[in-house]
Scaffold this active site. Structure first.
Site, mmCIF file in Angstrom:
data_model
loop_
_atom_site.group_PDB
_atom_site.id
_atom_site.type_symbol
_atom_site.label_atom_id
_atom_site.label_comp_id
_atom_site.label_asym_id
_atom_site.label_seq_id
_atom_site.Cartn_x
_atom_site.Cartn_y
_atom_site.Cartn_z
ATOM 1 N N LYS A 11 -43.392 -52.757 -13.985
ATOM 2 C CA LYS A 11 -43.858 -53.290 -15.281
ATOM 3 C C LYS A 11 -43.846 -54.805 -15.266
ATOM 4 O O LYS A 11 -43.083 -55.444 -14.518
ATOM 5 C CB LYS A 11 -43.014 -52.776 -16.443
ATOM 6 C CG LYS A 11 -41.570 -53.321 -16.529
ATOM 7 C CD LYS A 11 -41.412 -54.580 -17.372
ATOM 8 C CE LYS A 11 -40.024 -55.142 -17.226
ATOM 9 N NZ LYS A 11 -39.655 -56.423 -17.263
ATOM 10 N N PRO A 96 -40.183 -55.146 -5.426
ATOM 11 C CA PRO A 96 -39.012 -55.973 -5.111
ATOM 12 C C PRO A 96 -37.843 -55.670 -6.060
ATOM 13 O O PRO A 96 -38.054 -55.330 -7.224
ATOM 14 C CB PRO A 96 -39.514 -57.409 -5.306
ATOM 15 C CG PRO A 96 -40.984 -57.327 -5.225
ATOM 16 C CD PRO A 96 -41.381 -55.959 -5.690
ATOM 17 N N VAL A 97 -36.633 -55.793 -5.521
ATOM 18 C CA VAL A 97 -35.410 -55.477 -6.270
ATOM 19 C C VAL A 97 -34.908 -56.744 -6.979
ATOM 20 O O VAL A 97 -35.065 -57.847 -6.459
ATOM 21 C CB VAL A 97 -34.334 -54.969 -5.269
ATOM 22 C CG1 VAL A 97 -33.062 -54.603 -5.972
ATOM 23 C CG2 VAL A 97 -34.864 -53.769 -4.495
ATOM 24 N N ALA A 99 -36.027 -58.351 -9.581
ATOM 25 C CA ALA A 99 -37.193 -59.234 -9.567
ATOM 26 C C ALA A 99 -37.846 -59.393 -10.939
ATOM 27 O O ALA A 99 -38.820 -60.112 -11.082
ATOM 28 C CB ALA A 99 -38.228 -58.691 -8.582
ATOM 29 N N ALA A 102 -38.586 -54.327 -13.329
ATOM 30 C CA ALA A 102 -38.004 -53.044 -13.761
ATOM 31 C C ALA A 102 -38.116 -51.967 -12.685
ATOM 32 O O ALA A 102 -38.311 -50.790 -12.999
ATOM 33 C CB ALA A 102 -38.637 -52.562 -15.072
ATOM 34 N N GLY A 103 -37.985 -52.363 -11.418
ATOM 35 C CA GLY A 103 -38.121 -51.399 -10.320
ATOM 36 C C GLY A 103 -37.154 -50.229 -10.440
ATOM 37 O O GLY A 103 -37.552 -49.071 -10.301
ATOM 38 N N GLY A 104 -35.870 -50.526 -10.701
ATOM 39 C CA GLY A 104 -34.871 -49.457 -10.836
ATOM 40 C C GLY A 104 -35.162 -48.569 -12.031
ATOM 41 O O GLY A 104 -35.032 -47.340 -11.948
ATOM 42 N N SER A 105 -35.594 -49.176 -13.138
ATOM 43 C CA SER A 105 -35.927 -48.404 -14.341
ATOM 44 C C SER A 105 -37.171 -47.546 -14.101
ATOM 45 O O SER A 105 -37.270 -46.420 -14.591
ATOM 46 C CB SER A 105 -36.188 -49.335 -15.525
ATOM 47 O OG SER A 105 -35.060 -50.136 -15.774
ATOM 48 N N ASP A 138 -34.861 -50.566 -20.239
ATOM 49 C CA ASP A 138 -36.291 -50.582 -19.884
ATOM 50 C C ASP A 138 -36.825 -49.193 -19.519
ATOM 51 O O ASP A 138 -38.029 -49.036 -19.313
ATOM 52 C CB ASP A 138 -36.526 -51.504 -18.681
ATOM 53 C CG ASP A 138 -36.639 -52.973 -19.084
ATOM 54 O OD1 ASP A 138 -36.886 -53.230 -20.278
ATOM 55 O OD2 ASP A 138 -36.492 -53.836 -18.204
HETATM 56 O O1 C5P Z 1 -29.690 -51.635 -20.570
HETATM 57 P P1 C5P Z 1 -29.438 -52.242 -19.233
HETATM 58 O O2 C5P Z 1 -28.296 -51.591 -18.519
HETATM 59 O O3 C5P Z 1 -30.666 -52.305 -18.389
HETATM 60 O O4 C5P Z 1 -29.027 -53.762 -19.481
HETATM 61 C C1 C5P Z 1 -28.437 -54.552 -18.490
HETATM 62 C C2 C5P Z 1 -27.782 -55.780 -19.124
HETATM 63 O O5 C5P Z 1 -28.779 -56.636 -19.682
HETATM 64 C C3 C5P Z 1 -26.874 -55.462 -20.299
HETATM 65 O O6 C5P Z 1 -25.563 -55.204 -19.872
HETATM 66 C C4 C5P Z 1 -26.947 -56.734 -21.122
HETATM 67 O O7 C5P Z 1 -26.126 -57.714 -20.584
HETATM 68 C C5 C5P Z 1 -28.369 -57.187 -20.917
HETATM 69 N N1 C5P Z 1 -29.305 -56.760 -21.981
HETATM 70 C C6 C5P Z 1 -29.221 -57.338 -23.241
HETATM 71 N N2 C5P Z 1 -30.114 -56.946 -24.218
HETATM 72 C C7 C5P Z 1 -31.076 -56.037 -23.964
HETATM 73 C C8 C5P Z 1 -31.187 -55.448 -22.685
HETATM 74 C C9 C5P Z 1 -30.287 -55.841 -21.713
HETATM 75 O O8 C5P Z 1 -28.347 -58.185 -23.494
HETATM 76 N N3 C5P Z 1 -31.948 -55.712 -24.930
#
Ligand code: C5P
Length: 293
Positions: A11, A96-97, A99, A102-105, A138
């Site tokens: 994405k 790419p990781v 990056a 959102a590769g993992g998502s 994501d």
């Molecule tokens: O949800 P996810 O595990 O992908 O988020 C990773 C980190 O990104 C969270 O621990 C937080 O620090 C930050 N984050 C945030 N606000 C969001 C999404 C992610 O602060 N809306």
């Protein structure tokens, strides 16, 4: 045993705004998201009769539940009360990781769509998105794909008119960015410039690709250290000089992307950047993914 091969698509953020910090530690976002054809390949096999097995072409990726793809499979089985009878996940990474793509998502979302089909669960897209939200912010968007406004943590989704057809050049500089760290540094500075999200939505409604490209902006660019920001700007400039309608950074970066209407122009930008940045890709914009799997 049953086998299914699924693609996980990257994405981009056509725009990214952070509205504020929430009591739960997350941030409220307003982002226009877009799927592109740059993808990972995932092979799912159920009924192996053995404990969860996961393997990827990148040795350093976790091969257990701390990988979002495996976490998604477990959450899905839990939520649906389903038993895969032993699951094997083979992940061939191209995205790419770390990056901003959102590769993992995307991998987690592809596992949700794929397992839903493989196990014949018949869960609707909204349910898959809810389960995805348990895996990462994501993931719900990556389940759905296409051109979407994402708000809240990233899980409140509104479909938008599909971005008009275009080519996308993606270029990842060598440095990596920690998402929580970048959020923290954004908390510490005043956001000086914000994307014109309303204008971007209006341009999408009108099918006005140059209008969209002109309004692309990501507030995280402001939170980067000066030296990093300069490198991002230099990559954007190469894209613009080769005819990009606009260029921006995606997510928490550092990948920069540009939108092109002419294939020769996109190929020119790709070739110019590829010399210095091996992780440079040429892709196309894609629509809704639930219709595909
Ligand atoms: O949800 P996810 O595990 O992908 O988020 C990773 C980190 O990104 C969270 O621990 C937080 O620090 C930050 N984050 C945030 N606000 C969001 C999404 C992610 O602060 N809306």
């Amino acid at each position: 045993m049953a086998v299914l091969e699924v693609k996980a698509y990257a994405k981009l953020n056509l725009s990214l705004d952070v509205l504020g910090k929430r009591p739960d530690g997350y941030h409220d976002m307003r982002m226009v998201m877009q799927t592109v054809s740059l993808s990972d390949d995932i092979r799912l096999e159920t009924g192996t009769g053995r404990p969860l097995r996961m393997e990827s072409n990148l040795g350093f990726l976790p091969a257990n539940e701390s990988n979002l793809a495996a976490a998604a499979a477990l959450r899905l089985c839990e939520a649906a009360g389903a038993d895969a009878g032993g699951l094997s996940i083979d992940l061939e990474k191209t995205i790419p990781v770390c990056a901003g793509l959102a590769g993992g998502s995307a991998d987690a979302a592809a596992v949700l769509r794929g397992m839903n089909k493989l196990l014949g669960l018949g869960l609707p897209g909204e349910r898959l998105e809810e389960i995805g939200a348990l895996v990462g912010s994501d993931v719900p968007y990556c389940v759905r794909g296409g051109t979407v406004l994402a708000e809240g943590r990233g899980e409140i989704l509104t479909d938008l008119p599909l971005l008009p057809h275009c080519l996308v050049v993606l270029c990842k500089p060598a440095f990596s960015v920690s998402t929580p760290e970048l959020f923290r540094s954004l908390d510490g500075c005043r956001i000086r410039r914000r994307p014109d999200t309303a204008g971007l939505l209006a341009a999408l409604e009108q099918g006005d690709l140059p209008g969209v490209a002109r309004r692309m902006y990501n507030v995280f660019e402001d939170a980067l250290p000066a030296r990093r920001a300069q490198e991002i700007d230099a990559i954007k400039n190469v894209m613009i000089q080769h005819g990009a309608l606009g260029a921006s950074m995606s997510g928490t970066g550092p990948t920069v992307f540009g939108l092109f209407t002419q294939r020769e122009a996109a190929q020119g930008a790709w070739a110019a950047l590829k010399e210095q940045y091996p992780e440079t890709f040429l892709a196309e914009r894609m629509g809704n993914l639930l219709e595909q799997v």
